[in-house]
Every structure is written in structure tokens, then in C-alpha cells.
Design a protein around this motif. Structure first.
Motif, short mmCIF file in Angstrom:
data_model
loop_
_atom_site.label_atom_id
_atom_site.label_comp_id
_atom_site.label_asym_id
_atom_site.label_seq_id
_atom_site.Cartn_x
_atom_site.Cartn_y
_atom_site.Cartn_z
N LYS A 79 -21.22 -6.24 -0.73
CA LYS A 79 -20.34 -5.56 -1.69
C LYS A 79 -19.73 -4.29 -1.09
O LYS A 79 -18.56 -4.00 -1.23
N GLN A 80 -20.60 -3.54 -0.39
CA GLN A 80 -20.15 -2.28 0.19
C GLN A 80 -19.07 -2.54 1.24
O GLN A 80 -18.04 -1.86 1.28
N LYS A 81 -19.31 -3.58 2.07
CA LYS A 81 -18.33 -3.93 3.11
C LYS A 81 -17.00 -4.32 2.47
O LYS A 81 -15.93 -3.92 2.93
N LEU A 82 -17.10 -5.10 1.40
CA LEU A 82 -15.90 -5.56 0.72
C LEU A 82 -15.10 -4.36 0.20
O LEU A 82 -13.89 -4.27 0.37
N LEU A 83 -15.84 -3.43 -0.40
CA LEU A 83 -15.20 -2.26 -0.97
C LEU A 83 -14.52 -1.42 0.11
O LEU A 83 -13.37 -0.98 -0.04
N GLN A 84 -15.24 -1.24 1.23
CA GLN A 84 -14.67 -0.48 2.34
C GLN A 84 -13.43 -1.18 2.87
O GLN A 84 -12.42 -0.54 3.17
N GLY A 85 -13.53 -2.52 2.97
CA GLY A 85 -12.40 -3.29 3.47
C GLY A 85 -11.18 -3.12 2.58
O GLY A 85 -10.07 -2.89 3.04
N LEU A 86 -11.43 -3.18 1.27
CA LEU A 86 -10.33 -3.02 0.31
C LEU A 86 -9.70 -1.64 0.44
O LEU A 86 -8.48 -1.50 0.43
N GLY A 87 -10.56 -0.64 0.57
CA GLY A 87 -10.07 0.73 0.72
C GLY A 87 -9.18 0.86 1.95
O GLY A 87 -8.07 1.41 1.89
N GLY A 144 -7.69 -1.49 3.49
CA GLY A 144 -6.48 -2.27 3.28
C GLY A 144 -5.45 -1.48 2.48
O GLY A 144 -4.26 -1.47 2.82
N ALA A 145 -5.93 -0.80 1.43
CA ALA A 145 -5.02 -0.02 0.59
C ALA A 145 -4.35 1.08 1.40
O ALA A 145 -3.13 1.30 1.30
N ILE A 146 -5.16 1.76 2.23
CA ILE A 146 -4.59 2.84 3.04
C ILE A 146 -3.57 2.27 4.03
O ILE A 146 -2.48 2.82 4.21
N GLY A 147 -3.94 1.14 4.64
CA GLY A 147 -3.03 0.51 5.58
C GLY A 147 -1.72 0.13 4.93
O GLY A 147 -0.64 0.38 5.47
N PHE A 148 -1.83 -0.42 3.72
CA PHE A 148 -0.64 -0.82 2.98
C PHE A 148 0.24 0.40 2.70
O PHE A 148 1.47 0.36 2.89
N ALA A 149 -0.41 1.49 2.26
CA ALA A 149 0.34 2.71 1.96
C ALA A 149 1.08 3.20 3.20
O ALA A 149 2.25 3.57 3.15
N PHE A 150 0.38 3.18 4.34
CA PHE A 150 1.02 3.64 5.58
C PHE A 150 2.18 2.73 5.97
O PHE A 150 3.23 3.20 6.40
N LEU A 151 1.98 1.43 5.79
CA LEU A 151 3.04 0.47 6.12
C LEU A 151 4.28 0.77 5.29
O LEU A 151 5.40 0.84 5.80
N MET A 152 4.06 0.99 3.98
CA MET A 152 5.19 1.26 3.09
C MET A 152 5.89 2.54 3.49
O MET A 152 7.12 2.62 3.53
N LEU A 153 5.09 3.56 3.82
CA LEU A 153 5.67 4.83 4.24
C LEU A 153 6.51 4.62 5.49
O LEU A 153 7.63 5.13 5.62
N PHE A 154 5.94 3.84 6.42
CA PHE A 154 6.65 3.58 7.67
C PHE A 154 7.97 2.86 7.40
O PHE A 154 9.01 3.22 7.94
N ILE A 155 7.91 1.84 6.52
CA ILE A 155 9.13 1.08 6.22
C ILE A 155 10.17 2.00 5.59
O ILE A 155 11.35 1.98 5.96
N LEU A 156 9.71 2.86 4.67
CA LEU A 156 10.63 3.79 4.01
C LEU A 156 11.33 4.67 5.03
O LEU A 156 12.56 4.75 5.09
#
Lengths: 266, 434
Positions: free
Chosen positions: B31-39, B41-53
Motif C-alpha cells: 500500500k505504501q509503495k502504491l501511495l508513493q508511486g501515485l504521489g 506520478g502526480a508530481i511528474g504529471f504536474a511537471f510535464l504539464m508545466l513543461f508543455i505550457l
């Protein structure tokens, strides 16, 4: 009790009653924290308040300089007189009272300012110094009384928060005496200090007795025995026993006092 | 603890417990690994969006930071421009004559051709020449070197936005016009310097002349007014509520409403400003002063909330220390608590102002999206602001405005990042530990 006290006072160079409290009750909202406490605190004496946690000793101490006024839900009944003057009289300004009754807190709390400014703050706001030289003199005298002058005289303009815990507490004591109070209240002044710093502060308290009436709240019974001449034992908001320190610790009258001192309650 | 005395028969159960713990541990770790992975992923997604912008803004906006210009040798013909008639005169004809000299084979007897030839130059070229001659009338009769922007289609051609392979009828520039430009380029009179006009010009109908000066000054005045009003009022209100107001139903009600105020959509503040400041008080439309008032309404709750949080964060030991010495309430607040809360207050204020800087909707409602071709002289002059200027340009059809819109957004983002950086710097510099 009054008779006991007059007996106890023999042999100690004690003159007058400094603070007289009669029938003091303190409420926090609905909850009663202090139930009918009457006590006479003597001048040029160290009086220790002991008792288990939550017994009301700190609350009572804070009544003596009206620090409880800052808590909205706190209500104080009864009569507390400093040199015969009712300190809860509406005509008395708590600011004026606190200049006369200084306080040292549990956790050293120097202002995030220089050592000099920490000590000079009180005299400045009360207008005690007429000139810069005057103020310098007050600061030096106070730091000497706080037994910290030698350690800080070369760095008066460095921040007070940079000192060690014990030095900070002595700085706070120096800051408290800088306003020339008549009574000094100390709320567990050594609880955040290591044994060496505690010993220094205790030594200092003993010296302060020459000039002030000192009231100290402490959790350490050894400390009470070491520094005080008078001890008051509080339990569940009651003042159970008040008397000469030697007698309280060797020959308590009340069974609860004895239980506490021997470690059975608390 | 008492159970320990219950003795040996408990031992097998303890073994079971250890097994159960082990079994659940795998599950918990997963569960902990999953949560960390999701976190992550979210940060990565945010960075990707910022980069695209940022990447899309830069890729479409970088063109606007340069401007194609043409350098002409202009003979200021005394026939066309007479000193006594200034500032009027045949500046356009003079410029066209010098263009004809560069392109001698073009037959200028035809009016349409003359017009097309003049179309190489920006409409602003004649005003540049006029301003120089008006400033120094002795130039009349002399030949001066003048570097002026080319018009938007030629600018786009030079920057490669206009595709030469497009069929002629679908292109802004005809084949012969492209040929003219290539000839000019071969002569070395075309240059592409840094586009200082983007900052030093006010808005214009012609993209090659349009700049952000009016918007920058408008935003400056609006923010200045906003700060001057919301900072003292916000801090005052916060100090009163936090330090002096009695805790009762009324102060609770006020507190809830301040928090609500911070969440009110900004367009509502715009409507309020339109009705009250412009409708009742008769303040001028489109003025940065009104914009600043409106933004102050929005920024104040932010400042109040930030200030109260900062005041609350000051340790009670400092208050007690000052009270214990005999400081009065206001000495405690203004001498000790407020200075210690200042870094937090400033951080909150700057973030509130940055928010105000990017706010568009209320400014649209009070008319700060007007087309204004001169920078405002003061807070009561009509002006645009950065976000509304972006709004106007985004609405304009010319190709040149596409890149200018992105460039303006980059400028706005630059200001926002700078303000936030200042906030972080202040917080780190003045933050104290106890």
C-alpha cells in the motif's frame, strides 16, 4: 496555621508580609482551578509552591501578577493584596502591577533581539532610564544580578537567542529584575535546564532573596528544599499545607503532604 | 501488562500474532509503495504539464522578441516636407521614394503597385520619420539613415511563418512581393534585432508596432493602488481580529465571512466595482485606480488570512515575556508580535499581489480591456493591464499577434515568478526559529 508560621519565622531574618491572599478562587469557564486559597508571602524570602501537575500552583502564581487576565475565560475571586493594596482593584493597571511583580517563565523566552535590548526593554518602556549612560548602568547591574554579566559583557549586542538554555534563563531573570520589581515570580524556571544550569540558577535565586520576595513554582522537591525558606503544598486546587520548608519536608502535618513528599501521590 | 501473568498457554497465540503481523506487513508495504508511486506520478504529471505550457509559450512566443526591420537612406525632400507645415508633410511619399531607390526596377507609375510597395513598411515608419524631423527641423534637405519595422506580413515572411510553398492565392504576400523582399534582403538592408518595441511601445492596431508599455504601466498603477489600500487595511483588520477583538458570535461571523470573501469569484468583484466605484462614485472607466481598488477588494481577504496565520504562529512565550515585564497590550503587539510575524505577512501579501497581477475578469468588467494606444500618465488615465492586454491580443486576427500574445504571457509569467521568488527570499531571510 498563623500560629505555626510565627513559630517558624523565628531564626529567619524576615520582616513583613509582602503579598496577602485571602479566599482566592480561580475559574476557567465552569471549571474551578483554585478553591479558596489563603496565603501570606513574606518579603525577602523564597517561597516554593509544590504539588502534583494540575494542582493549581502555576495558576495561583499567575494570579499574583494578573497574568491570568490575558486568558478570556479565566475569572479570579477573592482578595490579593500587595503591600496592603488590592491588586484586583479596578483602579490598578495590570501593566503597573507587572512592573512591580516580575515574572520568569518555564521555558527561557528571550526576545529575538540583542542581549542588551532584552534587558533594556523593561526600563525603556517604563521610562526608568533618563539617559543612555543610565540605561547602560541598569543593563550592567541587572546582568550582574542575573549572574550572567561576565559571560555576556563582550557580546551585549549579539542576539539573546544565541545563548545556551541556562544562559537564556539567567538573561530572562536579568530582564525581569531590570524593572526593579519588588516580587519575582518564577514558574518552574529550571524545568528546561540541565543540572549545571539548574545549579547556577538556584544559586542566583538564593542571592535574589536579599533584594526581592521570590515565589517559585517547582516540580522538584529537592529544589524546593534547597532554595526556599517557605513551602506551600497544593493539591487539587487546595492549599493543603504552608509553612517552613524544613518542617514541611521533615514533619508535615497533613497526610497528603507526607504522601506527596514521600512519592506516593503526584 | 496484567496478561503476561496469564502464562504459557498464551505463547502459541503470540506466534500467530507474529505471523499475522508478517502477513499484514506485506500488504501494508504494498500500500505504501502504491501511495508513493501515485504521489511521484502526480508530481511528474504536474511537471510535464508545466513543461508543455512553457514550451508551447516559448515556441510560439520567441518570435515576438525579435522584429524584422529595414534600414533606409531617406532624403528628407524639402518639396514634400516644409518646415512651416510641421508636423504635417509628405512623410509617406518620402519613405516610398527611398524604397523605390532600393528597388529601382519596380514601376511605380501604377497606383496599386505604389501602395503595395509602401506596404513593405510598417505604418509606424512615417511617424518615426515625422518625430525625428519635428525634433530636429534642420534635417530637412538632408539624407538620414532610418531603421523602421517592416509590416507584419513581411515580418512573418522573414521569420518563416509564411510558407513560400503555399499557393499564391492562399498567401498574404504575392510572388512579386516576396521577390521584392528577397531583393531587399540581398542588399543587406533587412535586419532582425531584439524587439525593444515590445516593452517601449503602447498598444497598436499593427502587430509590428504593438507593445506592452501601456499594460505594464497600467498594471503597475493598479498593483500600487491595490497594495496601498489592501496592505494597511488588511493588516489592521487582522491585528484587530487576532489580538484585540473579543471572541464571540460577531467575531466568529466576521471570520467566517472573511474566509468566504477570499473564495468569491473575481468576476463578482468586477461587477461590484462597476456598480459602486464607477456607477455611484463616478470614477473614470478603464482607470488603473479603479482596477487597483477592485483588486484590493480581492487581495484584502488573502492578506487578512495570511496575517492572522502569521500572528498566530508567533510563540505565546514571546507575548508572555513582554507582558510579564509590564508591556501594555499594544506594546506587545506592535513591539514584538508584529515584527516577528512580518515575514509571514509579507509572503502572504506578495502572493496576494501576484494573484492580483494575473487577475483578468474584474478588470474586463471595469473596462480595462479598452484599445488604448498611449501609455497612461497616472492612475486615473485609461489603461490596460497585462492580463487584459493578453486578452485583447489573443482576440486579434493578425498573425503577428499570435506570437505577441505568447510573448506577453511569458512577460506576465516572468513577473509572477519574480514576485514569488521575492516572497520565498523574504521568508527564508527573516524566518526565525525559537
Amino acid at each position: 496555621m498563623m500560629n505555626d508560621m510565627s513559630k517558624i519565622e523565628q531564626g529567619i531574618a524576615v520582616d513583613a508580609v509582602k503579598i496577602q491572599a485571602r479566599g482566592v478562587q480561580v475559574f476557567y469557564g465552569e471549571k474551578q482551578a483554585i478553591k479558596d486559597v489563603s496565603v501570606e508571602i513574606l518579603d525577602k524570602t523564597v517561597t516554593a509552591f509544590i504539588g502534583p501537575s494540575g494542582c493549581g500552583k502555576s495558576t495561583f502564581l499567575r494570579c499574583l501578577n494578573r497574568m491570568n487576565d490575558t486568558i478570556d475565560i479565566c475569572r479570579v475571586n477573592g482578595d490579593i493584596r500587595l503591600d496592603g493594596e488590592d491588586i484586583y482593584d479596578p483602579a490598578i493597571d495590570p501593566v503597573q502591577l507587572r512592573a512591580k511583580v516580575g515574572m520568569v517563565f518555564q521555558k527561557p523566552n528571550p526576545f529575538p533581539k540583542s542581549i542588551y535590548d532584552n534587558v533594556a526593554y523593561g526600563p525603556r518602556i517604563h521610562g526608568l532610564a533618563r539617559s543612555k549612560a543610565d540605561l547602560d548602568e541598569i543593563v550592567e547591574r541587572s546582568l550582574r544580578r542575573g549572574a550572567i554579566w561576565d559571560e555576556v559583557k563582550d557580546r551585549l549586542h549579539e542576539p539573546g537567542t544565541g545563548l545556551s538554555g541556562g544562559q537564556q534563563q539567567r538573561l530572562c531573570i536579568a530582564r525581569a529584575v531590570a524593572t526593579e520589581p519588588e516580587v519575582l515570580l518564577m514558574d518552574e524556571p529550571c524545568s528546561a535546564l540541565d543540572p549545571i544550569a539548574t545549579a547556577q540558577v538556584e544559586e542566583l535565586i538564593d542571592e535574589l532573596r536579599l533584594n526581592y520576595s521570590v515565589v517559585i513554582v517547582t516540580h522538584s522537591m529537592q529544589q524546593a528544599a534547597r532554595v526556599s525558606q517557605k513551602t506551600a503544598f497544593f493539591h487539587l486546587g487546595n492549599l493543603v499545607e504552608y509553612g517552613d520548608t524544613g518542617q514541611i519536608f521533615t514533619n508535615p502535618e497533613d497526610p497528603r503532604t507526607e504522601s506527596y513528599i514521600t512519592g506516593r501521590i503526584g | 501488562m496484567a496478561d503476561l501473568t496469564a502464562g504459557p498457554e498464551k505463547t502459541p497465540k503470540q506466534g500467530n500474532a507474529a505471523d499475522a503481523v508478517r502477513a499484514s506487513l506485506t500488504r501494508r508495504n504494498r500500500k505504501q509503495k502504491l501511495l508513493q508511486g501515485l504521489g511521484l506520478g502526480a508530481i511528474g504529471f504536474a511537471f510535464l504539464m508545466l513543461f508543455i505550457l512553457v514550451a508551447s509559450l516559448v515556441s510560439s512566443g520567441y518570435q515576438a522578441f525579435t522584429q524584422t526591420k529595414i534600414t533606409l537612406e531617406v532624403y528628407v525632400d524639402p518639396e514634400e516636407i516644409k518646415p512651416e507645415k510641421l508636423p504635417r508633410g509628405g512623410f509617406k511619399d518620402v519613405l516610398q521614394a527611398s524604397l523605390s531607390e532600393l528597388l529601382p526596377e519596380v514601376d511605380t507609375s501604377d497606383r496599386a503597385t505604389r501602395k503595395a510597395l509602401a506596404g513593405i513598411l510598417s505604418n509606424g515608419a512615417q511617424f518615426d520619420l515625422r518625430d525625428r524631423v519635428v525634433a530636429d527641423p534642420s534635417l530637412i534637405g538632408q539624407t538620414i539613415t532610418l531603421t523602421v519595422p517592416v509590416s507584419d506580413p513581411y515580418d512573418q515572411l522573414n521569420k518563416g511563418t509564411i510558407d513560400r510553398d503555399t499557393p499564391e492565392q492562399n498567401r498574404r504576400l504575392k510572388d512579386h512581393e516576396i521577390a521584392w523582399f528577397d531583393q531587399l534582403k540581398a542588399k543587406g538592408v533587412i535586419s532582425k534585432p531584439l524587439n525593444t518595441g515590445l516593452i517601449t511601445n503602447a498598444d497598436s492596431r499593427f502587430p509590428e508596432l504593438a507593445g506592452l508599455k501601456g499594460a505594464l504601466i497600467g498594471s503597475f498603477w493598479a498593483l500600487f493602488v491595490c497594495f496601498a489600500i489592501s496592505f494597511p487595511l488588511g493588516i489592521g483588520a487582522a491585528i484587530y481580529l487576532e489580538e484585540f477583538a473579543p471572541r464571540n458570535k460577531i467575531s466568529d461571523f466576521i471570520e467566517v465571512n472573511i474566509n468566504n470573501l477570499a473564495a468569491v469569484p473575481s468576476v463578482v468583484f468586477g461587477l461590484l466595482a462597476l456598480a459602486v466605484f464607477i456607477g455611484w462614485f463616478g470614477l473614470p472607466r478603464s482607470a488603473p485606480f479603479v482596477g487597483g481598488l477592485t483588486l484590493a477588494l480581492m487581495t484584502m481577504p488573502t492578506i487578512i488570512i495570511a496575517t492572522r496565520a502569521a500572528l498566530k504562529a508567533v510563540p505565546p512565550s514571546i507575548r508572555e515575556a513582554a507582558l510579564g515585564i509590564g508591556a501594555s497590550k499594544h506594546q506587545v503587539v506592535f513591539g514584538h508580535v508584529l515584527p516577528l510575524a512580518m515575514p509571514g505577512i509579507l509572503t502572504g501579501t506578495i502572493i496576494g499581489l501576484a494573484q492580483a497581477l494575473g487577475e483578468t475578469a474584474p478588470l474586463l468588467l471595469i473596462g480595462m480591456n479598452a484599445f488604448i494606444t498611449s501609455a497612461p500618465d497616472g492612475p486615473f488615465d485609461s489603461a490596460t493591464a497585462l492580463p487584459t492586454q493578453i486578452f485583447i491580443w489573443a482576440d486579434s486576427p493578425e498573425r503577428g499577434f499570435v506570437s505577441r500574445t505568447s510573448a506577453a504571457i511569458l512577460v506576465l509569467l516572468g513577473f509572477l515568478v519574480t514576485m514569488n521568488a521575492i516572497a520565498i527570499y523574504l521568508r527564508n531571510k527573516f524566518e526565525r526559529s525559537w
